[in-house]
Design a protein around this motif. Structure first.
Motif, PDB file in Angstrom:
ATOM      1  N   HIS A 123       0.820  -1.217   0.000  1.00 42.39           N
ATOM      2  CA  HIS A 123       0.000   0.000   0.000  1.00 42.39           C
ATOM      3  C   HIS A 123       0.857   1.271   0.000  1.00 42.39           C
ATOM      4  N   THR A 124       1.805   1.345   0.962  1.00 39.11           N
ATOM      5  CA  THR A 124       2.549   2.607   1.104  1.00 39.11           C
ATOM      6  C   THR A 124       3.503   2.815  -0.087  1.00 39.11           C
ATOM      7  N   ASN A 125       4.055   1.727  -0.638  1.00 37.36           N
ATOM      8  CA  ASN A 125       4.907   1.885  -1.819  1.00 37.36           C
ATOM      9  C   ASN A 125       4.103   2.374  -3.013  1.00 37.36           C
ATOM     10  N   LEU A 126       2.888   1.864  -3.173  1.00 39.42           N
ATOM     11  CA  LEU A 126       2.033   2.344  -4.275  1.00 39.42           C
ATOM     12  C   LEU A 126       1.752   3.835  -4.097  1.00 39.42           C
ATOM     13  N   GLU A 127       1.422   4.217  -2.866  1.00 37.76           N
ATOM     14  CA  GLU A 127       1.133   5.618  -2.579  1.00 37.76           C
ATOM     15  C   GLU A 127       2.352   6.497  -2.880  1.00 37.76           C
ATOM     16  N   ALA A 128       3.529   6.031  -2.463  1.00 39.47           N
ATOM     17  CA  ALA A 128       4.748   6.833  -2.647  1.00 39.47           C
ATOM     18  C   ALA A 128       5.113   6.966  -4.124  1.00 39.47           C
ATOM     19  N   MET A 129       5.040   5.857  -4.867  1.00 38.74           N
ATOM     20  CA  MET A 129       5.383   5.926  -6.294  1.00 38.74           C
ATOM     21  C   MET A 129       4.390   6.833  -7.034  1.00 38.74           C
ATOM     22  N   ASN A 130       3.148   6.842  -6.577  1.00 41.32           N
ATOM     23  CA  ASN A 130       2.123   7.665  -7.217  1.00 41.32           C
ATOM     24  C   ASN A 130       2.385   9.163  -7.020  1.00 41.32           C
ATOM     25  N   VAL A 131       3.146   9.510  -5.992  1.00 43.81           N
ATOM     26  CA  VAL A 131       3.510  10.924  -5.783  1.00 43.81           C
ATOM     27  C   VAL A 131       4.496  11.382  -6.858  1.00 43.81           C
ATOM     28  N   LEU A 132       5.444  10.508  -7.218  1.00 44.57           N
ATOM     29  CA  LEU A 132       6.540  10.940  -8.105  1.00 44.57           C
ATOM     30  C   LEU A 132       6.353  10.565  -9.570  1.00 44.57           C
ATOM     31  N   PHE A 133       5.441   9.635  -9.885  1.00 45.10           N
ATOM     32  CA  PHE A 133       5.311   9.147 -11.271  1.00 45.10           C
ATOM     33  C   PHE A 133       3.859   9.253 -11.755  1.00 45.10           C
ATOM     34  N   PRO A 134       3.710   9.413 -13.057  1.00 42.61           N
ATOM     35  CA  PRO A 134       2.355   9.541 -13.629  1.00 42.61           C
ATOM     36  C   PRO A 134       1.688   8.166 -13.768  1.00 42.61           C
ATOM     37  N   LEU A 135       1.487   7.506 -12.624  1.00 41.55           N
ATOM     38  CA  LEU A 135       0.946   6.135 -12.664  1.00 41.55           C
ATOM     39  C   LEU A 135      -0.475   6.122 -13.210  1.00 41.55           C
ATOM     40  N   LYS A 136      -0.758   5.061 -13.972  1.00 46.17           N
ATOM     41  CA  LYS A 136      -2.133   4.844 -14.454  1.00 46.17           C
ATOM     42  C   LYS A 136      -2.625   3.472 -14.061  1.00 46.17           C
ATOM     43  N   LYS A 137      -1.763   2.444 -14.270  1.00 43.79           N
ATOM     44  CA  LYS A 137      -2.197   1.056 -14.091  1.00 43.79           C
ATOM     45  C   LYS A 137      -1.417   0.347 -12.984  1.00 43.79           C
ATOM     46  N   VAL A 138      -2.146  -0.430 -12.185  1.00 42.79           N
ATOM     47  CA  VAL A 138      -1.521  -1.229 -11.129  1.00 42.79           C
ATOM     48  C   VAL A 138      -1.830  -2.696 -11.379  1.00 42.79           C
ATOM     49  N   MET A 139      -0.802  -3.540 -11.356  1.00 42.62           N
ATOM     50  CA  MET A 139      -0.988  -4.984 -11.420  1.00 42.62           C
ATOM     51  C   MET A 139      -0.726  -5.526 -10.015  1.00 42.62           C
ATOM     52  N   ALA A 140      -1.769  -6.064  -9.372  1.00 36.96           N
ATOM     53  CA  ALA A 140      -1.661  -6.445  -7.961  1.00 36.96           C
ATOM     54  C   ALA A 140      -1.654  -7.955  -7.817  1.00 36.96           C
ATOM     55  N   TYR A 141      -0.574  -8.466  -7.219  1.00 40.86           N
ATOM     56  CA  TYR A 141      -0.470  -9.901  -6.968  1.00 40.86           C
ATOM     57  C   TYR A 141      -0.315 -10.157  -5.474  1.00 40.86           C
ATOM     58  N   ASP A 142      -1.100 -11.063  -4.947  1.00 39.08           N
ATOM     59  CA  ASP A 142      -0.898 -11.518  -3.563  1.00 39.08           C
ATOM     60  C   ASP A 142      -1.476 -12.923  -3.434  1.00 39.08           C
ATOM     61  N   PRO A 143      -0.772 -13.829  -2.756  1.00 36.70           N
ATOM     62  CA  PRO A 143      -1.319 -15.172  -2.538  1.00 36.70           C
ATOM     63  C   PRO A 143      -2.675 -15.104  -1.816  1.00 36.70           C
ATOM     64  N   SER A 144      -2.897 -14.052  -1.021  1.00 35.97           N
ATOM     65  CA  SER A 144      -4.194 -13.882  -0.351  1.00 35.97           C
ATOM     66  C   SER A 144      -5.091 -12.961  -1.167  1.00 35.97           C
ATOM     67  N   PRO A 145      -6.207 -13.475  -1.691  1.00 40.62           N
ATOM     68  CA  PRO A 145      -7.114 -12.644  -2.491  1.00 40.62           C
ATOM     69  C   PRO A 145      -7.639 -11.445  -1.693  1.00 40.62           C
ATOM     70  N   GLU A 146      -7.787 -11.653  -0.417  1.00 41.00           N
ATOM     71  CA  GLU A 146      -8.280 -10.574   0.454  1.00 41.00           C
ATOM     72  C   GLU A 146      -7.314  -9.386   0.447  1.00 41.00           C
ATOM     73  N   ASN A 147      -6.006  -9.689   0.581  1.00 40.98           N
ATOM     74  CA  ASN A 147      -4.987  -8.630   0.540  1.00 40.98           C
ATOM     75  C   ASN A 147      -4.997  -7.917  -0.795  1.00 40.98           C
ATOM     76  N   ALA A 148      -5.102  -8.692  -1.874  1.00 42.37           N
ATOM     77  CA  ALA A 148      -5.097  -8.099  -3.214  1.00 42.37           C
ATOM     78  C   ALA A 148      -6.318  -7.181  -3.378  1.00 42.37           C
TER      79      ALA A 148
END
Lengths: 326, 326
Positions: free
Chosen positions: A146-171
């Protein structure tokens, strides 16, 4: 000069409202000071209560003269806590007045730890990722996802996120955060390769393991990708790491300690630069659009101490927290 | 299990009412654990804000399983503070739950530091002084002069105190304390020799100096005297130290660090034993009535951690302090 101490609970620290942008700025300033050898930061000693040696409580002292920041973080990590319904990471940070040595504030350190770790990833990315990076892969969607996504979104023009986690709930949690809080397009993927291939930035933020699970294989990373290995080398096969153009860390002494004494980073690439050397320009960051660059930042007391004075000042201004007598 | 934190100010810590006898007992128990190699106590790292390098803030972590004690003391020493009307020593101690790593209490550490330092002197004296010791010399009558007198008075049938201090005001303060609080006969002396010759126990508790002022000369100490060098080797000429039968310390690693890296204890006698070895009986204490025995205890995180849980428990029972949310 004061003989009062400001106590800030975890809720207080959060409610101060320090933004990720401000945390990134403070963290980068701290790395600038470190790169210029103007930070005092002794090694982290610790104690290890309990059987098996997996529990730790570490003392992390640092002094950054230019930021008027002196203090210590005393932080514990107990893997068994989660089964007890308690957080893995707990602790307090004591901020001191560098002029008198008197304590100014005691504050919960878990929020700061979560945020500054991601901020360090973002500072690395600023120097090592392509500025136009718009697709990010997050492998393991816990707190650091979560916090890395938030931080990268501050500095880069992010549009798309590919989210992988063994726990579907976390994803799902990360997907909601990416969509609702950050306004990004999020795809949950069940194959980790889909959170790597095609991404401009990759963050691996799973559990830190001495024997890497080495999920990510050679050939998965696109040219020009930047990877922040928040979970050390756990996610990468050694063949995949051989593709690294620049393998970097936040502090070489600490990296070598973890490598030579603790047993991480076996057969990893040689360290090209410390983050402070990138921030000060002593070493070059990304030099072309095809390099695959890596940051394996292990976390520094300096980062906590760069952020803590901002929390303290804002809390005092906003009348947040509990004033105590020394 | 708790997510509450008990804050204890300096006044709170004092008002808990822990006695010197209880502190000596806890300290001795801690040394028993140390002597049996059952204490985890890494070196003290620190930061040094300000010019000249005289200021320090040290992290002192320790874990004593048998005493259910884990935590850190974060303590500062700023020589310039006294000119500002602030104490030289300030700091906080964080006590943790060894089961979960969660912080249980944050407390002022200056009272504990003053008391446990004297308690360690008394534990050394228990093994190295003559049990019938009744006359004590105190050279320099500041905080440690007071607490060392109090601690020795717990374990020995003291009657007479010879008080020396360059400041008449300090000597007067100690005299009042000795007479009114402890019921002892106190003589203020202007010649330091009169606080040495004729005494069964001598405590040197002046400022710690890298170049010893070496006031005490060979031939001043009576046979059978025990000396606690609270101020390291500052008070002794090297010739006087040659009279030592047993020269001891609280921790050899730390002693050697101060000797070899910092520059104290030049030409001092070889260390006969650590205090833990005396307490466990691994090394013999006093063996006859004529030995001149010395303790140069430098202060250990273990001592703080042996005392802190007692303060915490008594405070919680007596409803002293401020409960905070984590």
């Amino acid at each position: 000069m004061t003989n009062k101490l400001l106590y800030l609970s975890q809720a207080d620290v959060k409610s101060v409202g320090l933004t990720m942008a401000e945390i990134i700025e403070a963290t980068e300033k701290g790395f600038m000071e470190m790169g210029n050898n103007r930070v005092e930061m002794p090694p982290k000693p610790g104690i290890h209560p309990g059987e098996g040696g997996d529990n730790f409580i570490h003392a992390m002292p640092a002094f950054i003269p230019a930021m008027d920041a002196a203090g210590v973080k005393w932080v514990s990590g107990y893997p068994g806590n989660q089964q007890k319904g308690l957080p893995y990471i707990n602790g307090l940070l004591i901020l001191n007045d560098p002029e008198t040595g008197l304590p100014l504030s005691v504050m919960d350190c878990s929020w700061i730890t979560a945020m500054r770790t991601a901020a360090a990833s973002a500072v690395s990315a600023k120097y090592l990722a392509r500025p136009e990076s718009s697709t990010i892969g997050i492998l393991a969607c816990g707190v650091q996802g979560h916090t890395n996504l938030e931080a990268m979104n501050v500095l880069f023009p992010l549009k798309k996120v590919m989210a992988y986690d063994p726990s579907p709930e976390n994803a799902e949690k990360l997907a909601r955060f990416g969509k609702e809080t950050l306004g990004l397009e999020v795809t949950i993927v069940s194959d980790p390769k889909d959170a790597v291939t095609g991404c401009d930035i990759v963050v691996t933020s799973g559990p830190i393991l001495k024997v890497p699970h080495a999920t990510i294989q050679a050939g998965w990373l696109n040219e020009g990708t930047f990877v922040s290995c928040v979970d050390f080398d756990s996610f990468f096969s050694r063949e995949a790491l051989k593709e690294a153009a620049k393998w970097t860390t936040d502090n070489l002494d600490q990296y070598n300690h973890y490598k030579d004494k603790v047993g991480f980073f076996v057969d990893c690439p040689g360290v090209y630069a410390e983050l402070g050397e990138l921030v000060t320009g002593k070493k070059k960051g990304r030099e072309n659009a095809t390099e695959k660059n890596f940051a394996a930042n292990l976390g520094l007391a300096m980062e906590d101490m760069a952020v803590a004075p901002l929390i303290y000042k804002k809390a005092a201004e906003k009348n947040i927290g509990t004033w105590l007598t020394l």
